[in-house]
Design a protein around this motif. Sequence first.
Motif, PDB file in Angstrom:
ATOM      1  N   SER A  69       0.840  -1.197   0.000  1.00  0.00           N
ATOM      2  CA  SER A  69       0.000   0.000   0.000  1.00  0.00           C
ATOM      3  C   SER A  69       0.874   1.247   0.000  1.00  0.00           C
ATOM      4  N   THR A  70       2.028   1.175   0.659  1.00  0.00           N
ATOM      5  CA  THR A  70       2.972   2.293   0.648  1.00  0.00           C
ATOM      6  C   THR A  70       3.558   2.480  -0.742  1.00  0.00           C
ATOM      7  N   VAL A  71       3.902   1.373  -1.395  1.00  0.00           N
ATOM      8  CA  VAL A  71       4.426   1.424  -2.761  1.00  0.00           C
ATOM      9  C   VAL A  71       3.394   2.060  -3.691  1.00  0.00           C
ATOM     10  N   ASN A  72       2.148   1.616  -3.605  1.00  0.00           N
ATOM     11  CA  ASN A  72       1.104   2.151  -4.474  1.00  0.00           C
ATOM     12  C   ASN A  72       0.858   3.638  -4.206  1.00  0.00           C
ATOM     13  N   ALA A  73       0.894   4.034  -2.936  1.00  0.00           N
ATOM     14  CA  ALA A  73       0.717   5.447  -2.605  1.00  0.00           C
ATOM     15  C   ALA A  73       1.838   6.288  -3.212  1.00  0.00           C
ATOM     16  N   LYS A  74       3.062   5.744  -3.194  1.00  0.00           N
ATOM     17  CA  LYS A  74       4.195   6.463  -3.765  1.00  0.00           C
ATOM     18  C   LYS A  74       4.054   6.580  -5.277  1.00  0.00           C
ATOM     19  N   VAL A  75       3.609   5.513  -5.942  1.00  0.00           N
ATOM     20  CA  VAL A  75       3.400   5.558  -7.396  1.00  0.00           C
ATOM     21  C   VAL A  75       2.377   6.635  -7.737  1.00  0.00           C
ATOM     22  N   ALA A 143       5.452  -2.835 -16.748  1.00  0.00           N
ATOM     23  CA  ALA A 143       6.908  -2.807 -16.629  1.00  0.00           C
ATOM     24  C   ALA A 143       7.339  -3.966 -15.756  1.00  0.00           C
ATOM     25  N   ALA A 144       8.623  -4.304 -15.847  1.00  0.00           N
ATOM     26  CA  ALA A 144       9.159  -5.377 -15.008  1.00  0.00           C
ATOM     27  C   ALA A 144      10.632  -5.121 -14.747  1.00  0.00           C
ATOM     28  N   GLY A 145      11.070  -5.496 -13.555  1.00  0.00           N
ATOM     29  CA  GLY A 145      12.477  -5.409 -13.198  1.00  0.00           C
ATOM     30  C   GLY A 145      12.836  -4.242 -12.310  1.00  0.00           C
ATOM     31  N   GLN A 146      12.004  -3.202 -12.283  1.00  0.00           N
ATOM     32  CA  GLN A 146      12.310  -2.025 -11.471  1.00  0.00           C
ATOM     33  C   GLN A 146      11.906  -2.295 -10.021  1.00  0.00           C
ATOM     34  N   ALA A 147      12.826  -2.074  -9.103  1.00  0.00           N
ATOM     35  CA  ALA A 147      12.603  -2.453  -7.707  1.00  0.00           C
ATOM     36  C   ALA A 147      11.889  -1.400  -6.877  1.00  0.00           C
ATOM     37  N   THR A 148      11.767  -0.187  -7.389  1.00  0.00           N
ATOM     38  CA  THR A 148      11.145   0.890  -6.608  1.00  0.00           C
ATOM     39  C   THR A 148      10.165   1.689  -7.469  1.00  0.00           C
ATOM     40  N   PRO A 149       9.230   2.388  -6.827  1.00  0.00           N
ATOM     41  CA  PRO A 149       8.335   3.271  -7.587  1.00  0.00           C
ATOM     42  C   PRO A 149       9.100   4.322  -8.387  1.00  0.00           C
ATOM     43  N   GLU A 150      10.156   4.875  -7.803  1.00  0.00           N
ATOM     44  CA  GLU A 150      10.945   5.893  -8.501  1.00  0.00           C
ATOM     45  C   GLU A 150      11.578   5.317  -9.769  1.00  0.00           C
ATOM     46  N   ALA A 151      12.098   4.092  -9.678  1.00  0.00           N
ATOM     47  CA  ALA A 151      12.749   3.469 -10.843  1.00  0.00           C
ATOM     48  C   ALA A 151      11.750   3.178 -11.949  1.00  0.00           C
ATOM     49  N   VAL A 152      10.571   2.661 -11.592  1.00  0.00           N
ATOM     50  CA  VAL A 152       9.606   2.343 -12.638  1.00  0.00           C
ATOM     51  C   VAL A 152       9.066   3.626 -13.271  1.00  0.00           C
ATOM     52  N   MET A 153       8.904   4.691 -12.487  1.00  0.00           N
ATOM     53  CA  MET A 153       8.440   5.952 -13.064  1.00  0.00           C
ATOM     54  C   MET A 153       9.491   6.542 -14.002  1.00  0.00           C
ATOM     55  N   ARG A 154      10.771   6.411 -13.675  1.00  0.00           N
ATOM     56  CA  ARG A 154      11.820   6.894 -14.584  1.00  0.00           C
ATOM     57  C   ARG A 154      11.745   6.149 -15.909  1.00  0.00           C
ATOM     58  N   SER A 155      11.527   4.829 -15.844  1.00  0.00           N
ATOM     59  CA  SER A 155      11.423   4.032 -17.074  1.00  0.00           C
ATOM     60  C   SER A 155      10.226   4.463 -17.906  1.00  0.00           C
ATOM     61  N   TRP A 156       9.078   4.616 -17.272  1.00  0.00           N
ATOM     62  CA  TRP A 156       7.874   5.006 -18.008  1.00  0.00           C
ATOM     63  C   TRP A 156       8.001   6.416 -18.581  1.00  0.00           C
ATOM     64  N   MET A 157       8.568   7.334 -17.830  1.00  0.00           N
ATOM     65  CA  MET A 157       8.679   8.713 -18.303  1.00  0.00           C
ATOM     66  C   MET A 157       9.723   8.852 -19.406  1.00  0.00           C
ATOM     67  N   SER A 158      10.602   7.859 -19.540  1.00  0.00           N
ATOM     68  CA  SER A 158      11.603   7.867 -20.616  1.00  0.00           C
ATOM     69  C   SER A 158      11.063   7.257 -21.903  1.00  0.00           C
ATOM     70  N   SER A 159       9.870   6.698 -21.850  1.00  0.00           N
ATOM     71  CA  SER A 159       9.254   6.047 -23.012  1.00  0.00           C
ATOM     72  C   SER A 159       8.065   6.888 -23.474  1.00  0.00           C
ATOM     73  N   PRO A 160       8.111   7.451 -24.676  1.00  0.00           N
ATOM     74  CA  PRO A 160       7.024   8.349 -25.119  1.00  0.00           C
ATOM     75  C   PRO A 160       5.609   7.780 -24.985  1.00  0.00           C
ATOM     76  N   PRO A 161       5.340   6.517 -25.377  1.00  0.00           N
ATOM     77  CA  PRO A 161       3.963   6.029 -25.226  1.00  0.00           C
ATOM     78  C   PRO A 161       3.517   5.924 -23.762  1.00  0.00           C
ATOM     79  N   TYR A 189       7.030  -6.637 -10.827  1.00  0.00           N
ATOM     80  CA  TYR A 189       6.102  -6.478 -11.952  1.00  0.00           C
ATOM     81  C   TYR A 189       5.104  -5.369 -11.638  1.00  0.00           C
ATOM     82  N   TRP A 190       4.877  -4.509 -12.617  1.00  0.00           N
ATOM     83  CA  TRP A 190       4.071  -3.305 -12.426  1.00  0.00           C
ATOM     84  C   TRP A 190       3.010  -3.172 -13.511  1.00  0.00           C
ATOM     85  N   THR A 191       1.843  -2.698 -13.132  1.00  0.00           N
ATOM     86  CA  THR A 191       0.787  -2.387 -14.101  1.00  0.00           C
ATOM     87  C   THR A 191       0.059  -1.119 -13.659  1.00  0.00           C
ATOM     88  N   LEU A 192      -0.129  -0.217 -14.601  1.00  0.00           N
ATOM     89  CA  LEU A 192      -0.997   0.942 -14.404  1.00  0.00           C
ATOM     90  C   LEU A 192      -2.135   0.827 -15.389  1.00  0.00           C
TER      91      LEU A 192
END
Length: 198
Positions: A69-75, A143-161, A189-192
Amino acid sequence: MFSNNNIISTRNKLTYLLIGIVLSLSSTATSSSLTRAALGESAAPMQNSTIKLSAENSGVVKPQLLAQSTVNAKVLQLINGERRKVGAPPLRVNSQLTQAAQRHANDMAENDFLSHTGSDGSTMRSRIEATGYSWGRMGENVAAGQATPEAVMRSWMSSPPHRGNILNRDFTEVGIGYATEPSSQYTHYWTLVFAKPR
């Protein structure tokens, strides 16, 4: 509770105390719309549902479920932070979209894959509609492989779609799914799931 005719053993006192703690934590989790995720439609049980507080026989709440729940709140905080930068209104969490997102994150973790298509052939649309959500517009990031909310957001924000989905002004609601499986290829593993109701 004590009475002259009812002496409770120390073990029973501890049990009542632990039950009280779990009920208190459950009540706190339920009060947040972010943690209101229902079980998925798949036959396999949900292992990382954000509302389901699992307990061992001892009555101690498993820490990874509270941490989720903390992870989701951070995302959510990071998503809305990015939207604020471009003047887009904040997204609010929807429990049905969270159900769809969590179902897919669990599926990817349990079956060791990364795709928008589920192991049972499900699609973003079918997973959303299975919850009863009436959508007018929808989108999905995985997404997959990113261990933190910050890491997965960096990956998503670096991908135009993926960035486009996060910043899309047409979306008003989001569901967040996160699952872990240490024996899998990616572990995290992450899904939005984004949508605007009809």
